[in-house]
Write a protein that holds these residues in place. Structure first.
Motif, PDB file in Angstrom:
ATOM      1  N   ARG A 207       0.836  -1.194   0.000  1.00  0.00           N
ATOM      2  CA  ARG A 207       0.000   0.000   0.000  1.00  0.00           C
ATOM      3  C   ARG A 207       0.877   1.252   0.000  1.00  0.00           C
ATOM      4  NH1 ARG A 207      -2.773  -3.438  -1.312  1.00  0.00           N
ATOM      5  NH2 ARG A 207      -4.680  -4.261  -0.347  1.00  0.00           N
ATOM      6  N   ALA A 208       0.477   2.239  -0.774  1.00  0.00           N
ATOM      7  CA  ALA A 208       1.216   3.506  -0.827  1.00  0.00           C
ATOM      8  C   ALA A 208       0.892   4.351   0.401  1.00  0.00           C
ATOM      9  CB  ALA A 208       0.860   4.273  -2.095  1.00  0.00           C
ATOM     10  N   LEU A 209       1.915   4.995   0.934  1.00  0.00           N
ATOM     11  CA  LEU A 209       1.738   5.936   2.032  1.00  0.00           C
ATOM     12  C   LEU A 209       1.936   7.361   1.512  1.00  0.00           C
ATOM     13  CD1 LEU A 209       3.549   4.085   4.973  1.00  0.00           C
ATOM     14  CD2 LEU A 209       1.106   4.589   4.801  1.00  0.00           C
ATOM     15  N   PHE A 210       3.065   7.973   1.793  1.00  0.00           N
ATOM     16  CA  PHE A 210       3.264   9.376   1.447  1.00  0.00           C
ATOM     17  C   PHE A 210       4.264   9.548   0.300  1.00  0.00           C
ATOM     18  CE2 PHE A 210       6.012   8.291   5.054  1.00  0.00           C
ATOM     19  CZ  PHE A 210       7.271   8.650   4.593  1.00  0.00           C
ATOM     20  N   PRO A 211       4.085  10.596  -0.510  1.00  0.00           N
ATOM     21  CA  PRO A 211       5.057  10.910  -1.561  1.00  0.00           C
ATOM     22  C   PRO A 211       6.344  11.417  -0.925  1.00  0.00           C
ATOM     23  CG  PRO A 211       3.451  12.672  -1.379  1.00  0.00           C
ATOM     24  CD  PRO A 211       2.986  11.577  -0.447  1.00  0.00           C
ATOM     25  N   MET A 212       7.485  10.985  -1.451  1.00  0.00           N
ATOM     26  CA  MET A 212       8.772  11.357  -0.875  1.00  0.00           C
ATOM     27  C   MET A 212       9.437  12.485  -1.669  1.00  0.00           C
ATOM     28  SD  MET A 212       9.976   7.436  -0.023  1.00  0.00           S
ATOM     29  CE  MET A 212      11.714   7.821  -0.141  1.00  0.00           C
ATOM     30  N   TYR A 213       9.959  12.143  -2.811  1.00  0.00           N
ATOM     31  CA  TYR A 213      10.679  13.103  -3.649  1.00  0.00           C
ATOM     32  C   TYR A 213      10.942  12.432  -4.993  1.00  0.00           C
ATOM     33  CZ  TYR A 213      14.527  10.168  -2.008  1.00  0.00           C
ATOM     34  OH  TYR A 213      15.309   9.080  -1.703  1.00  0.00           O
ATOM     35  N   GLN A 214      11.470  13.188  -5.917  1.00  0.00           N
ATOM     36  CA  GLN A 214      11.842  12.627  -7.216  1.00  0.00           C
ATOM     37  C   GLN A 214      13.297  12.127  -7.185  1.00  0.00           C
ATOM     38  OE1 GLN A 214      10.189  14.686 -10.857  1.00  0.00           O
ATOM     39  NE2 GLN A 214       9.988  16.351  -9.384  1.00  0.00           N
ATOM     40  N   THR A 215      13.531  11.044  -7.895  1.00  0.00           N
ATOM     41  CA  THR A 215      14.876  10.497  -8.053  1.00  0.00           C
ATOM     42  C   THR A 215      15.407  10.859  -9.433  1.00  0.00           C
ATOM     43  OG1 THR A 215      14.658   8.610  -6.543  1.00  0.00           O
ATOM     44  CG2 THR A 215      16.182   8.354  -8.366  1.00  0.00           C
ATOM     45  N   PRO A 216      16.295  11.850  -9.518  1.00  0.00           N
ATOM     46  CA  PRO A 216      16.920  12.145 -10.805  1.00  0.00           C
ATOM     47  C   PRO A 216      18.124  11.226 -11.047  1.00  0.00           C
ATOM     48  CG  PRO A 216      17.585  13.778  -9.199  1.00  0.00           C
ATOM     49  CD  PRO A 216      16.635  12.832  -8.495  1.00  0.00           C
ATOM     50  N   PHE A 217      18.432  11.005 -12.298  1.00  0.00           N
ATOM     51  CA  PHE A 217      19.529  10.116 -12.684  1.00  0.00           C
ATOM     52  C   PHE A 217      20.727  10.947 -13.140  1.00  0.00           C
ATOM     53  CE2 PHE A 217      15.674   7.676 -13.007  1.00  0.00           C
ATOM     54  CZ  PHE A 217      16.021   6.438 -12.506  1.00  0.00           C
ATOM     55  N   GLN A 218      21.911  10.627 -12.594  1.00  0.00           N
ATOM     56  CA  GLN A 218      23.149  11.335 -12.914  1.00  0.00           C
ATOM     57  C   GLN A 218      24.312  10.363 -13.021  1.00  0.00           C
ATOM     58  OE1 GLN A 218      23.094  14.299  -9.569  1.00  0.00           O
ATOM     59  NE2 GLN A 218      23.742  15.712 -11.171  1.00  0.00           N
TER      60      GLN A 218
ATOM     61  N   GLY B 159      20.924   6.952  -9.299  1.00  0.00           N
ATOM     62  CA  GLY B 159      19.698   7.722  -9.172  1.00  0.00           C
ATOM     63  C   GLY B 159      19.325   7.798  -7.708  1.00  0.00           C
ATOM     64  N   ALA B 160      19.141   9.009  -7.208  1.00  0.00           N
ATOM     65  CA  ALA B 160      18.786   9.219  -5.794  1.00  0.00           C
ATOM     66  C   ALA B 160      18.396  10.671  -5.623  1.00  0.00           C
ATOM     67  CB  ALA B 160      19.953   8.867  -4.868  1.00  0.00           C
ATOM     68  N   GLY B 161      17.775  10.979  -4.482  1.00  0.00           N
ATOM     69  CA  GLY B 161      17.510  12.372  -4.171  1.00  0.00           C
ATOM     70  C   GLY B 161      18.813  13.141  -4.086  1.00  0.00           C
ATOM     71  N   VAL B 162      18.810  14.336  -4.616  1.00  0.00           N
ATOM     72  CA  VAL B 162      20.045  15.115  -4.652  1.00  0.00           C
ATOM     73  C   VAL B 162      20.139  16.055  -3.449  1.00  0.00           C
ATOM     74  CG1 VAL B 162      20.309  14.978  -7.145  1.00  0.00           C
ATOM     75  CG2 VAL B 162      18.937  16.833  -6.177  1.00  0.00           C
ATOM     76  N   PRO B 163      21.375  16.319  -2.979  1.00  0.00           N
ATOM     77  CA  PRO B 163      22.628  15.783  -3.500  1.00  0.00           C
ATOM     78  C   PRO B 163      22.827  14.313  -3.117  1.00  0.00           C
ATOM     79  CG  PRO B 163      23.064  17.093  -1.559  1.00  0.00           C
ATOM     80  CD  PRO B 163      21.603  17.266  -1.854  1.00  0.00           C
ATOM     81  N   ILE B 164      23.383  13.539  -4.036  1.00  0.00           N
ATOM     82  CA  ILE B 164      23.674  12.131  -3.788  1.00  0.00           C
ATOM     83  C   ILE B 164      24.907  12.067  -2.897  1.00  0.00           C
ATOM     84  CG2 ILE B 164      24.321   9.935  -4.837  1.00  0.00           C
ATOM     85  CD1 ILE B 164      22.856  10.893  -7.391  1.00  0.00           C
ATOM     86  N   ALA B 165      24.773  11.470  -1.735  1.00  0.00           N
ATOM     87  CA  ALA B 165      25.856  11.477  -0.747  1.00  0.00           C
ATOM     88  C   ALA B 165      27.145  10.887  -1.310  1.00  0.00           C
ATOM     89  CB  ALA B 165      25.420  10.711   0.502  1.00  0.00           C
ATOM     90  N   ALA B 166      27.034   9.770  -2.028  1.00  0.00           N
ATOM     91  CA  ALA B 166      28.234   9.125  -2.556  1.00  0.00           C
ATOM     92  C   ALA B 166      28.946  10.009  -3.581  1.00  0.00           C
ATOM     93  CB  ALA B 166      27.864   7.781  -3.182  1.00  0.00           C
ATOM     94  N   PHE B 167      28.195  10.768  -4.375  1.00  0.00           N
ATOM     95  CA  PHE B 167      28.807  11.695  -5.332  1.00  0.00           C
ATOM     96  C   PHE B 167      29.530  12.813  -4.582  1.00  0.00           C
ATOM     97  CE2 PHE B 167      26.260  11.141  -9.552  1.00  0.00           C
ATOM     98  CZ  PHE B 167      26.400   9.759  -9.459  1.00  0.00           C
ATOM     99  N   SER B 168      28.891  13.338  -3.550  1.00  0.00           N
ATOM    100  CA  SER B 168      29.503  14.417  -2.780  1.00  0.00           C
ATOM    101  C   SER B 168      30.791  13.954  -2.123  1.00  0.00           C
ATOM    102  CB  SER B 168      28.524  14.916  -1.711  1.00  0.00           C
ATOM    103  OG  SER B 168      27.358  15.467  -2.295  1.00  0.00           O
ATOM    104  N   GLU B 169      30.814  12.703  -1.655  1.00  0.00           N
ATOM    105  CA  GLU B 169      32.009  12.163  -1.015  1.00  0.00           C
ATOM    106  C   GLU B 169      33.173  12.074  -2.001  1.00  0.00           C
ATOM    107  OE1 GLU B 169      30.816   8.440   0.584  1.00  0.00           O
ATOM    108  OE2 GLU B 169      29.416   9.325   2.034  1.00  0.00           O
ATOM    109  N   VAL B 170      32.896  11.612  -3.223  1.00  0.00           N
ATOM    110  CA  VAL B 170      33.952  11.526  -4.234  1.00  0.00           C
ATOM    111  C   VAL B 170      34.423  12.921  -4.626  1.00  0.00           C
ATOM    112  CG1 VAL B 170      34.537  10.765  -6.566  1.00  0.00           C
ATOM    113  CG2 VAL B 170      33.101   9.316  -5.115  1.00  0.00           C
ATOM    114  N   ALA B 171      33.451  13.829  -4.844  1.00  0.00           N
ATOM    115  CA  ALA B 171      33.793  15.186  -5.291  1.00  0.00           C
ATOM    116  C   ALA B 171      34.596  15.958  -4.245  1.00  0.00           C
ATOM    117  CB  ALA B 171      32.515  15.945  -5.638  1.00  0.00           C
TER     118      ALA B 171
END
Length: 332
Positions: free
Chosen positions: A116-127, A196-208
């Motif tokens: 069952r669906a509960l609440f809307p979270m956010y959009q997952t953009p792909f990068q 794909g994840a809510g931004v900022p993507i933690a793993a991307f920020s760690e590398v950057a």
């Protein structure tokens, strides 16, 4: 992997949680389970952080012991919640729809209609991210490369291989958790990391934070191809300066995410969770910036999955009309 926020915070926090619950009148009811678990995804992704955040908030406000379990992500979460192995989880609506119609890769042919669906979270953009010295800064450059795509069963692990195939890119996928793939990218074990994840993507920020990187997505022609091929996608613009390495807005595609529950969860608990999360957006924003989209008006981004009875009650009280096709059988 499980961790209990009650254990982590200790008895003092538990006392505060009880006091807060009593103050709001949301003390655990007799038909509620003693404890519940929320399925998230791998470390380094937004699900892992966001899921722990709303689980912590629910425990604090509702006086119910809530833990999280790191999973493979949306595909696995749908299967685990449908089977009742997890009470709650989170899914991107693309994998959610696949599971709903019996095309979940974990259990092909099984229509997962006990979710069952509960609440809307956010959009997952792909990068996509690559090291700057690799000279990889476009989808075309991924031809012949080894590309990390997240864990099997997760949204990027399911859809990035599909996207790149649709765009005619010949590559070797590498599956794994977000943090692990970020480390592999820095060590030269993979050429790029598509996620794909809510931004900022933690793993991307760690590398950057440690290396010079190129963070990119799709060009206009590629975006149109993906939109034509994948009805669950929508256009999305990632704001400039989301990452220091990307000062300008970046166009890409995205999918919506929803929190989900097994249909056995009592209506009253589902309703109180809806109130706890959606009526406390400031608290959710402290968890992750992606929660800026965790708002009740985005309920209409679910077009196929039955809503939980507690969600139906909440949305109707807020004045939103729920499509008759999304009212669960247990309410009819």
């Amino acid at each position: 992997m499980k961790f209990s926020w009650l254990t982590k915070l200790g008895t003092a926090s538990a006392a505060l949680a009880m006091a807060g619950a009593m103050a709001t009148g949301a003390v655990a009811q007799d038909d509620w389970p003693d404890s519940v678990t929320v399925g998230t995804a791998s470390q380094g992704g937004t699900y892992f952080i966001y899921g722990a955040g709303w689980a912590d908030l629910v425990q604090e406000e509702l006086d119910i012991q809530t833990s999280t379990e790191a999973t493979g992500g949306p595909v696995q979460n749908m299967a685990l919640v449908n089977a009742g192995d997890l009470e709650f989880g989170m899914t991107t609506m693309g994998p959610g729809y696949d599971a709903w119609i019996g095309e979940n890769e974990i259990a092909p042919g099984v229509e997962m209609r006990d979710v069952r669906a509960l609440f809307p979270m956010y959009q997952t953009p792909f990068q996509i991210i690559a090291l700057a010295d690799s000279d990889i800064d476009s989808v075309e450059d991924l031809n012949g490369k080894t590309v990390g795509v997240g864990p099997r069963g997760g949204t990027p692990g399911t859809y990035f291989p599909r996207f790149l195939e649709q765009l005619g890119v010949d590559f070797e996928p590498q599956y794994g958790g977000a943090s692990d793939l970020g480390s592999q990218l820095q060590d030269g074990l993979i050429d790029a990391f598509a996620f794909g994840a809510g931004v900022p993507i933690a793993a991307f920020s760690e590398v950057a934070a440690q290396r010079d990187v190129n963070i990119f997505a799709f060009n206009d022609e590629e975006i149109q191809t993906l939109l034509d091929e994948n009805p669950s996608l929508a256009p999305f613009t990632i704001p400039g300066d989301t990452y220091d390495a990307v000062p300008d807005d970046q166009d890409t595609v995205a999918m919506w995410n929803f929190a989900i529950a097994n249909k056995s969860i009592p209506e009253s608990l589902g309703y109180e969770i809806m109130k706890t999360v959606l009526d406390n957006n400031d608290r959710m924003m402290e968890v992750h910036k992606a929660a800026a989209e965790t708002l009740p008006e985005h309920y209409d981004k679910n077009s196929f999955m039955f809503f939980h009875p507690g969600a139906v009650k909440y949305f109707q009280e807020k004045g939103y009309e729920i499509d008759e096709d999304l009212i669960p059988p247990e309410m009819k």
